[in-house]
Design an enzyme around this catalytic site. Structure first.
Site, PDB file in Angstrom:
ATOM      1  N   TRP A 174      -2.428  -6.489  -6.411  1.00 59.82           N
ATOM      2  CA  TRP A 174      -2.465  -6.295  -4.570  1.00 59.82           C
ATOM      3  C   TRP A 174      -3.213  -7.594  -4.191  1.00 59.82           C
ATOM      4  CZ3 TRP A 174       1.653  -4.080  -3.558  1.00 59.82           C
ATOM      5  CH2 TRP A 174       2.002  -3.016  -3.825  1.00 59.82           C
ATOM      6  N   ASP A 234      -9.162  -5.456   2.108  1.00 56.59           N
ATOM      7  CA  ASP A 234      -8.106  -4.533   1.826  1.00 56.59           C
ATOM      8  C   ASP A 234      -8.647  -3.296   1.129  1.00 56.59           C
ATOM      9  OD1 ASP A 234      -5.829  -3.040   1.339  1.00 56.59           O
ATOM     10  OD2 ASP A 234      -4.804  -4.479   0.072  1.00 56.59           O
ATOM     11  N   LYS A 263      -3.057   6.722   1.419  1.00 57.59           N
ATOM     12  CA  LYS A 263      -3.939   7.218   0.409  1.00 57.59           C
ATOM     13  C   LYS A 263      -4.888   8.337   0.664  1.00 57.59           C
ATOM     14  CE  LYS A 263      -2.357   3.511  -1.825  1.00 57.59           C
ATOM     15  NZ  LYS A 263      -1.290   3.400  -3.238  1.00 57.59           N
TER      16      LYS A 263
END
Length: 361
Positions: free
Chosen positions: A102, A173, A197
């Site tokens: 990511w 992030d 999440k």
């Protein structure tokens, strides 16, 4: 009703009390004669939910007053582009710390927007098994910002310290570990996170940004992509994902009821300790690649002696009511996601299964 032990990497499980509250309120929200899904985002009923969600997030994370809390759409992947669109001037460069897939994608998007450089990378043969050390960071003191990914879902690594960046704003992030424990928000200039999440369902993105950073951001980009636009309208510039915000409100309220992030951290550490102890007790069978000081408490990855055995592990676990254990398609192996809604009891059930599976071979 028999609910499974949900180890999915995201969208992930939600606390049952938060879902049960939604079930009770779904058809007739607080006596209004309609569902919250059907309410106008400009109406009083949703406005109260919206405000409560932001207030709870501020309280649980202890967000300072000089930070905006924004509720946006597009996921963290959109923020890969929106961050540099706002914060990267044409004559500056941004530093990216590469610790997984990511962060690589965020770096690639930044290079499409402007100038960006890799200030660190722990990739070896396209795999990441640890977090870099401060001495390995090649930081530009004139960078517009430094970007990090605090937890790496694909490779099972997590930052347990924060890089020192001097006067350069730190952007993070936090999609896969926001709210896993208390944190000092003031160490960051901007945080973004997909909600799916630890916070709520998919379709909602959280941005927590220092007000002065938002005020000084670029204004030569489309209005819809400016953080200042959403800050000025309390995240109601356009129709927000109302049901996702409502469910986030339920999750946050439940989190506060059970003791806040201090209790969340206690549970998360216990889950991680149980699982890693099982791996370490069987190192020749459970092959854990991540260096111990970089191990994630959110995503635990390991391999078995063969791919055939990994497939059997996942299939047998599913028959026992444990789902979501297959590793990412790009990495293979086994991945156990231990997000906040996963109970200690679920991990105890999983580790008992793992010990039995190892004995049977």
């Amino acid at each position: 009703m028999a609910r499974v032990h949900n180890f999915n990497p995201g969208p992930a499980g939600l606390p049952l009390p938060a879902l049960e509250r939604a079930q009770r309120e779904l058809i007739d929200f607080e006596g209004t004669g309609m569902s919250i899904i059907e309410h106008s985002h400009r109406g009083k009923a949703f406005d109260a939910v919206h405000s409560e969600a932001i207030s709870l997030l501020r309280r649980l994370l202890d967000v300072p007053d000089d930070y905006h809390v924004l509720l946006l759409q597009g996921g963290a992947s959109m923020q890969f582009a929106v961050v540099p669109m706002n914060l990267l001037p044409p004559d500056r460069s941004a530093d990216y710390l590469l610790t997984g897939g990511w962060s690589e994608k965020a770096f690639a998007e930044a290079k499409r927007v402007g100038k960006a450089r890799a200030a660190a990378s722990t990739a070896v043969d396209k795999r990441y098994t640890r977090i870099p050390r401060q001495g390995e960071l090649s930081l530009d003191p004139d960078a517009a910002y430094v970007h990090m990914t605090t937890n790496n879902t694909l490779f099972g690594t997590q930052w347990h310290w924060l890089p020192e960046t001097g006067d350069v704003p730190l952007v993070a992030d936090m999609s896969s570990d926001i709210m896993w424990r208390p944190m000092d928000i003031s160490r960051f200039a901007l945080i973004y996170a997909g909600a799916q999440k630890n916070i709520g369902p998919s379709g909602l993105t959280i941005v927590i940004a220092r007000k002065d950073l938002v005020d000084s951001a670029r204004k030569d980009i489309p209005v819809i992509f400016r953080y200042a636009t959403h800050a000025a309208s309390n995240s109601l510039y356009n129709t927000p994902p109302t049901f996702a915000i409502y469910l986030m409100r339920n999750v946050l309220a439940y989190t506060l009821e059970v003791g806040g992030l201090e209790e969340v951290e206690r549970r998360n550490r216990k889950k991680g300790e149980l699982l890693y102890a099982t791996l370490d007790a069987n190192p020749d069978f459970f092959l854990a690649p991540v260096e111990k000081e970089s191990r994630s408490f959110m995503n635990v990855v390991f391999r078995l002696p063969s791919e055939e055995m990994e497939k059997r592990f996942v299939a047998e676990a599913a028959k026992e009511g444990m789902v979501g254990l297959a590793g990412h398609r790009s990495t293979g192996g086994i991945r156990v996601s231990l997000y906040n809604a996963v109970s200690v009891e679920s991990v105890e059930r999983l580790t008992a299964f793992m010990r039995d599976f190892a004995k049977r071979g």
